[in-house]
Motif scaffolding. Sequence first.
Motif, PDB file in Angstrom:
ATOM      1  N   ASN A  90       0.828  -1.205   0.000  1.00 48.84           N
ATOM      2  CA  ASN A  90       0.000   0.000   0.000  1.00 48.84           C
ATOM      3  C   ASN A  90       0.861   1.254   0.000  1.00 48.84           C
ATOM      4  OD1 ASN A  90      -2.457  -1.715   0.752  1.00 48.84           O
ATOM      5  ND2 ASN A  90      -1.085  -2.040   2.490  1.00 48.84           N
ATOM      6  N   TRP A 133      -8.666  -0.854  -5.126  1.00 52.09           N
ATOM      7  CA  TRP A 133      -9.436  -1.838  -5.881  1.00 52.09           C
ATOM      8  C   TRP A 133     -10.521  -1.088  -6.644  1.00 52.09           C
ATOM      9  CZ3 TRP A 133      -7.426  -6.243  -6.679  1.00 52.09           C
ATOM     10  CH2 TRP A 133      -6.869  -7.040  -5.685  1.00 52.09           C
ATOM     11  N   ALA A 176      -8.164 -13.446  -0.075  1.00 50.68           N
ATOM     12  CA  ALA A 176      -6.918 -14.101   0.324  1.00 50.68           C
ATOM     13  C   ALA A 176      -6.655 -15.249  -0.633  1.00 50.68           C
ATOM     14  CB  ALA A 176      -6.999 -14.607   1.759  1.00 50.68           C
ATOM     15  N   GLY A 322      -6.970  -4.037  -9.400  1.00 55.26           N
ATOM     16  CA  GLY A 322      -6.193  -3.176  -8.519  1.00 55.26           C
ATOM     17  C   GLY A 322      -5.250  -2.265  -9.285  1.00 55.26           C
ATOM     18  N   LEU A 325      -0.655  -0.158  -6.796  1.00 54.54           N
ATOM     19  CA  LEU A 325      -0.084  -0.894  -5.687  1.00 54.54           C
ATOM     20  C   LEU A 325       1.424  -0.652  -5.672  1.00 54.54           C
ATOM     21  CD1 LEU A 325      -2.832  -2.442  -6.295  1.00 54.54           C
ATOM     22  CD2 LEU A 325      -1.739  -4.395  -5.204  1.00 54.54           C
ATOM     23  N   PHE A 344      -1.243 -13.864  -0.263  1.00 56.11           N
ATOM     24  CA  PHE A 344      -1.669 -12.467  -0.296  1.00 56.11           C
ATOM     25  C   PHE A 344      -3.040 -12.336   0.338  1.00 56.11           C
ATOM     26  CE2 PHE A 344      -3.782  -8.773  -2.117  1.00 56.11           C
ATOM     27  CZ  PHE A 344      -2.811  -7.792  -1.966  1.00 56.11           C
ATOM     28  N   SER A 345      -3.216 -11.276   1.138  1.00 53.23           N
ATOM     29  CA  SER A 345      -4.528 -10.994   1.718  1.00 53.23           C
ATOM     30  C   SER A 345      -4.837  -9.509   1.580  1.00 53.23           C
ATOM     31  CB  SER A 345      -4.590 -11.410   3.197  1.00 53.23           C
ATOM     32  OG  SER A 345      -3.721 -10.588   3.972  1.00 53.23           O
ATOM     33  N   SER A 346      -6.115  -9.195   1.486  1.00 46.83           N
ATOM     34  CA  SER A 346      -6.577  -7.817   1.332  1.00 46.83           C
ATOM     35  C   SER A 346      -7.875  -7.651   2.101  1.00 46.83           C
ATOM     36  CB  SER A 346      -6.788  -7.496  -0.151  1.00 46.83           C
ATOM     37  OG  SER A 346      -7.515  -6.302  -0.329  1.00 46.83           O
ATOM     38  N   VAL A 359      -6.768  -0.901  -1.050  1.00 46.49           N
ATOM     39  CA  VAL A 359      -6.504  -2.328  -1.069  1.00 46.49           C
ATOM     40  C   VAL A 359      -6.263  -2.904   0.327  1.00 46.49           C
ATOM     41  CG1 VAL A 359      -4.870  -4.099  -1.872  1.00 46.49           C
ATOM     42  CG2 VAL A 359      -5.685  -2.329  -3.449  1.00 46.49           C
ATOM     43  N   ASN A 360      -5.479  -2.180   1.149  1.00 46.51           N
ATOM     44  CA  ASN A 360      -5.118  -2.721   2.457  1.00 46.51           C
ATOM     45  C   ASN A 360      -4.583  -4.143   2.311  1.00 46.51           C
ATOM     46  OD1 ASN A 360      -6.197  -0.357   3.755  1.00 46.51           O
ATOM     47  ND2 ASN A 360      -8.244  -1.232   3.483  1.00 46.51           N
ATOM     48  N   GLY A 361      -3.543  -4.275   1.446  1.00 47.87           N
ATOM     49  CA  GLY A 361      -3.058  -5.596   1.065  1.00 47.87           C
ATOM     50  C   GLY A 361      -1.672  -5.911   1.602  1.00 47.87           C
ATOM     51  N   THR A 362      -1.443  -7.199   1.825  1.00 45.59           N
ATOM     52  CA  THR A 362      -0.178  -7.674   2.370  1.00 45.59           C
ATOM     53  C   THR A 362       0.224  -8.983   1.716  1.00 45.59           C
ATOM     54  OG1 THR A 362      -0.718  -6.694   4.528  1.00 45.59           O
ATOM     55  CG2 THR A 362       1.024  -8.352   4.487  1.00 45.59           C
TER      56      THR A 362
END
Length: 365
Positions: A90, A133, A176, A322, A325, A344-346, A359-362
């Motif tokens: 992010n 997203w 995820a 997305g 990123l 990956f998770s969001s 997104v708040n993704g990792t």
Amino acid sequence: MAEPKNTSNLRLTQIKDFLTMNKTATTLPWDPDCTKFPSRKELPSIPGAPEEAAWCWGENDYLGRLNFLTPSRVAAAGKEIRTGEIIPVNLPLTIPEAPAFGREPFRHEIKVLAENIAYDDIYHLNTQSGTQWDGFRHFAHIPSGSFYNNTKGEDIVGPHPNQKCSIHHWAEHGIAGRGVLLDYRGYAYKKGINYDPYEYYPISFEQLYLCGKDQGIDIRPQAQGGDIRIGDLLFIRSGWVEQYNLKSSEERNALALRPHALGKDDGQRYAGVSQEQRVLDWLHDCYFAAVAGDAPAFEAWPSHEDYHLHEYILALWGMPLGEMLDLERLATKCRERGRWTFFFSSAPANVPGGVSSHVNGTAVF
């Protein structure tokens, strides 16, 4: 005469499935646990839907390809976690300083509840102003005026709006799975391919295929002998974030404020994925659960075709898209580890009636 032929084809498919231990999606609505789905050229015709629409999950479905993220696939993706290294993707909410396409910049205020004791935040933001997203309410299939699964503009705004294709459906389901990164920017440097991410530059299927091959990945779907699994989450690095970080504030803000108009003469220009038919076939037939990139539009902008990838990805296929990123650290870690897949998770925003979300993704290795 059509019915016996269809029955014969169904029986043939059932026999093939028995021999190969596959489970083919042959009836609507699709079962997400199937192991084989129709190619783009084999999509069933759906009454009331535009041609090439894959509205195959039922009339009240607003998850689209997120349906592929079943417990068994998410559990399998969890095996990608080996070292426990965490890589967020992010950008800070303050980046870009001046968003593209005339969008409002992020503003942050501190609210004092009690001096030296308690404080709150107040955010003013456009969810499209940074790492985002694109939700299914964001971009319609232009010829039919239809958003995903026959959602219309009157469902979104007007006297009687509803929650069709609202972003909260994604939030309640969760995102995820197994992520796959194609570092096209890194590949281009390696091969001496020069381009400006702030100019129109279409990345073709052939280029992506060679990029994947260089990384040791066959980007074709498993059904065609490749390495892409149903429900994978695709990430493509074009180098836009890298260039943003290298430019002065004055340069990048001036580029973001280039005049915007529909059509090939748009002053907003960015590198991205080509709109060619081979790309459409690939994006569809891999059955990605979502796709994302580091550029403001994912696809090469402006489109030089009479259609946009956004129309297919969002409106026709129901695939989250997305943009912007931060894939810089992710690409470095993938190269360091010699592996281009990860968990990956969001967590999309749970906003009933919402259009899109940060997104708040990792990524986790």
